[in-house]
Design a protein around this motif. Structure first.
Motif, PDB file in Angstrom:
ATOM      1  N   THR A 197       0.712  -1.431  -0.034  1.00  0.00           N
ATOM      2  CA  THR A 197      -0.030  -0.149   0.041  1.00  0.00           C
ATOM      3  C   THR A 197       0.738   1.231   0.063  1.00  0.00           C
ATOM      4  O   THR A 197       0.317   2.253  -0.055  1.00  0.00           O
ATOM      5  CB  THR A 197      -0.994   0.028   1.252  1.00  0.00           C
ATOM      6  OG1 THR A 197      -0.153  -0.122   2.373  1.00  0.00           O
ATOM      7  CG2 THR A 197      -1.994  -1.096   1.028  1.00  0.00           C
ATOM      8  N   VAL A 198       2.189   1.196   0.206  1.00  0.00           N
ATOM      9  CA  VAL A 198       2.953   2.198   0.172  1.00  0.00           C
ATOM     10  C   VAL A 198       3.811   2.203  -1.128  1.00  0.00           C
ATOM     11  O   VAL A 198       4.442   0.840  -1.122  1.00  0.00           O
ATOM     12  CB  VAL A 198       3.999   2.510   1.521  1.00  0.00           C
ATOM     13  CG1 VAL A 198       4.810   3.245   1.375  1.00  0.00           C
ATOM     14  CG2 VAL A 198       2.994   2.748   2.610  1.00  0.00           C
ATOM     15  N   SER A 199       3.936   3.180  -1.883  1.00  0.00           N
ATOM     16  CA  SER A 199       4.680   3.063  -3.118  1.00  0.00           C
ATOM     17  C   SER A 199       6.196   3.644  -3.016  1.00  0.00           C
ATOM     18  O   SER A 199       7.021   3.205  -3.602  1.00  0.00           O
ATOM     19  CB  SER A 199       3.948   4.038  -4.328  1.00  0.00           C
ATOM     20  OG  SER A 199       2.838   3.340  -4.558  1.00  0.00           O
ATOM     21  N   ASP A 228       1.855   7.448  -1.716  1.00  0.00           N
ATOM     22  CA  ASP A 228       1.249   6.272  -2.270  1.00  0.00           C
ATOM     23  C   ASP A 228       1.444   6.179  -3.892  1.00  0.00           C
ATOM     24  O   ASP A 228       1.965   6.886  -4.016  1.00  0.00           O
ATOM     25  CB  ASP A 228      -0.256   6.382  -1.904  1.00  0.00           C
ATOM     26  CG  ASP A 228      -1.230   7.884  -2.314  1.00  0.00           C
ATOM     27  OD1 ASP A 228      -0.530   8.220  -3.025  1.00  0.00           O
ATOM     28  OD2 ASP A 228      -2.010   7.926  -1.679  1.00  0.00           O
TER      29      ASP A 228
END
Length: 672
Positions: free
Chosen positions: A491-493, A507
């Motif tokens: 969920t974290v880019s 994100d």
């Protein structure tokens, strides 16, 4: 939970250990903050605003009930609970419970200057409005019965009761009782200066008066006591006495200063009716003349802006730039564009032969000569040679050099500590070094010992005790032993380094938020841009076009009104410089406007003295933290306030002023 928290303790994975110790309580519900491991493997934790401590197996050493965090930087750590103070030793054993109203760790203590270690002395404590001394085992060594107490000489303590001061020794025996209006801190073991009936005098450590109480003012005795003399004022006229109270220079002069003769001997320069009269060190009139005159003065009424003033010097040098003083030397640039250093007597003690000079730090300064970089000491001696292809320095204490033979680590003496087996080096902060071998990066300690194996794709940097490490499988946060603390989440880019216990994350839409060390997103990913947290605050913007920004705290709360501009400068003083529509101003950490955003530039400069550099209508001056002008805006350029002086440029000429804006010295105009 966006990241899975992992602790490797004694070979156990975190999940099983956590269930066994914390009884099914999820990690992200148990603690709001988990700090870095300290030297014994202990971990600081926070629950709300309260601090606690866990051992390496996550057993509770101290529950989260304390107002202060825990530090392993010295042999003892202060505890604070419910407004009361105590302390623990380096084994985390409570030595003194939280019973005292206040604790001073060596503050106003001569022992600090002698040992340079706060924990070499006993603590001064306050209980029920009275002060005393307690050693680190908790034993009261001076009864807690005084209104105030401080170390006024090594092994001697000034104590105050009913508005008057006395002095006791280490055995609590009075050297002299309560009869003085003030006691001055002394670094000379022979005597103590005091004030009685608004007159200054000196008492030896037997309680005998050696310099009578008949003088109006003492001129910077810290400077001249090492020479065994004191410049004093009596009935508006100045003279000199020695440490026995004998008058060397009679009290009939408008000003007296100590100067250096051409043969380097000491002279007294006494001025009357604009005529200089010279005396030797025995008080006899002398035909010798000064080489360079220096004088230091101390104004007790304006001690917050006390500076060293240097009078009667007439330097003939011409400089196109003068810098801030650092360790007694200041960087200057001559009309040929070459740099060197001057001392506090305005002498060019290191000649202007360098293409570049940095300020002195820890006794060394970076220089560039013939496009080669090296380091010199305060005598101008080359310590780190200019023969290397490149040099990286860390606080001028350790150096990475690259030569034809490869990389090497050097100490501050230029001695080779270790020849490298790695392809590349870079400092990773906190005393660690990032190293590359066969295209992969790892981490060594300051002595070159490998602590994190070389398997990561990017250089490693230590922030808040953690490293953001990227390998072929993705990113994770590791500690300085290479243990994985936080694993990557889908969920974290994008992730950034931790600061103040929070890391910026983004994100897939590049919206930025903040994650705590448990892996929980504590501030939603809603910002267009955001800076690091510093001292509990971060600058964030909601939009990209107009750079509208806000200050937020660690809970994500917006402080005060929005301001325009992507700039916020913190200084740990509950104050923040911000950029507004019409310029720069100052706000409190609560968001309250203190100084309107009207200045073209604004910068903290030694703010413990209440000075800020400010540019208004194209000219520089200094203001205090309320916006009051302390030094008028009349200068073309100014340097930082350092060691009592400010370098300034006015009408094309460089010179120095003191913290009150008084001229100290001006150099000849130099045209490039």
């Amino acid at each position: 939970m966006l990241f899975r928290l992992v602790f490797l303790a004694d070979g156990q994975d975190y999940d099983s250990l956590f269930r066994a110790v914390l009884k099914n309580l999820p990690a992200d519900d148990k603690y709001d903050y988990v700090g870095e491991r300290q030297k014994d493997g202990v971990i600081s934790v926070k629950l709300g605003e309260k601090n606690g401590l866990l051992d390496r197996n996550l057993n509770v050493i101290f529950p989260c009930v304390y107002d202060l965090g825990f530090s392993d930087e010295c042999d003892y750590s202060i505890l604070k609970k419910d407004g009361k103070y105590g302390w623990v030793n380096n084994k985390w054993e409570v030595i003194v419970p939280c019973i005292y109203d206040d604790v001073e760790w060596g503050r106003r203590s001569c022992d600090w200057y002698i040992h340079n270690r706060l924990w070499d002395t006993v603590n001064q404590v306050r209980l029920n409005g009275k002060w005393g001394r307690v050693n680190y085992s908790g034993r009261v060594v001076t009864p807690i019965v005084y209104d105030s107490i401080f170390c006024c000489n090594r092994g001697y303590y000034a104590v105050k009761n009913n508005g008057l001061w006395g002095v006791i020794d280490n055995d609590n025996q009075f050297v002299f009782s309560f009869k003085y209006e003030n006691i001055l801190q002394s670094f000379d073991p022979r005597f103590i200066f005091a004030v009685k009936d608004e007159k200054v005098g000196a008492i030896n450590l037997l309680g005998e008066v050696v310099i009578p109480f008949e003088y109006d003012r003492l001129e910077d005795w810290l400077l001249w006591s090492s020479k065994g003399v004191f410049i004093l004022r009596k009935e508006h006229l100045w003279g000199v006495v020695d440490t026995f109270g004998h008058i060397l220079v009679p009290f009939k002069f408008e000003k007296v200063s100590i100067v250096e003769a051409e043969d380097n001997s000491m002279l007294f320069c006494a001025k009357t009716d604009s005529v200089d009269i010279y005396f030797d060190s025995l008080g006899n009139k002398s035909e010798k003349r000064q080489k360079v005159v220096t004088q230091r003065s101390y104004d007790y009424s304006t001690h917050r802006r006390n500076v060293d003033t240097f009078l009667d010097a007439c330097p003939k040098q011409s400089y196109t730039y003068v810098g801030s003083f650092s360790q007694g030397l200041a960087r200057v640039e001559d009309c040929n564009g070459k740099s060197g250093f001057i001392d506090r007597c305005w002498e060019e003690v290191i000649p202007c032969i360098y293409e570049y000079c940095g300020d002195f730090l820890n006794g060394l300064a970076k220089i560039r000569l013939k496009d080669k970089t090296g380091y010199i000491n305060r005598e101008g001696v080359l310590v780190i040679d200019t023969a290397y292809k490149s040099i990286q320095g860390f606080r001028n204490e350790q150096f990475i050099v690259n030569s034809d033979a490869g990389f090497a680590l050097l100490d501050a003496n230029g001695t080779t500590k270790k020849f490298s087996i790695y392809d590349e080096y870079s400092f990773a902060f906190s005393g660690f070094i990032s190293v590359r071998k066969n295209g992969k990066w790892g981490l060594t300690d300051r002595d070159g010992k490998l602590v994190v194996e070389c398997k990561y794709n990017e250089p490693l940097e230590v922030w808040d005790g953690l490293l953001l490490a990227v390998d072929d499988s993705g990113g994770s946060y590791i500690d300085t032993f290479g243990n994985v603390v936080l694993e990557e989440s889908d969920t974290v880019s994008f992730c950034y380094s931790f600061s103040d216990g929070l890391a910026r994350v983004a994100d897939s839409n590049l919206k930025v938020g903040f994650m705590n060390r448990n892996g929980r997103i504590v501030i939603p990913m809603q910002f267009y841009n955001a800076g690091r947290f510093f001292d509990g605050l971060a600058w964030c913007s909601f939009h990209g076009g107009d750079f509208e920004g806000v200050l937020i705290d660690s809970a994500g709360r917006v402080l005060g009104d929005r301001f325009y501009g992507g700039y916020a400068q913190f200084r740990g003083l509950d104050l923040v410089i911000v950029e507004g529509t019409f310029g720069y101003g100052l706000i409190s950490k609560c968001g309250k406007q203190i100084i309107p955003c009207l200045y073209e530039n604004l910068d903290f400069s030694e703010c413990y003295l209440g000075l800020l550099r400010a540019k208004l209508n194209g000219k520089w001056g200094f203001i205090d933290t309320t916006g009051k002008t302390l030094i008028p805006h009349i200068y073309d350029e100014v340097t930082d306030f350092s060691e009592g002086l400010i370098g300034v440029k006015k009408d094309g000429v460089w010179g120095y002023i003191d913290g009150g804006g008084n001229d100290v010295v001006w150099f000849n105009k130099a045209d490039k």
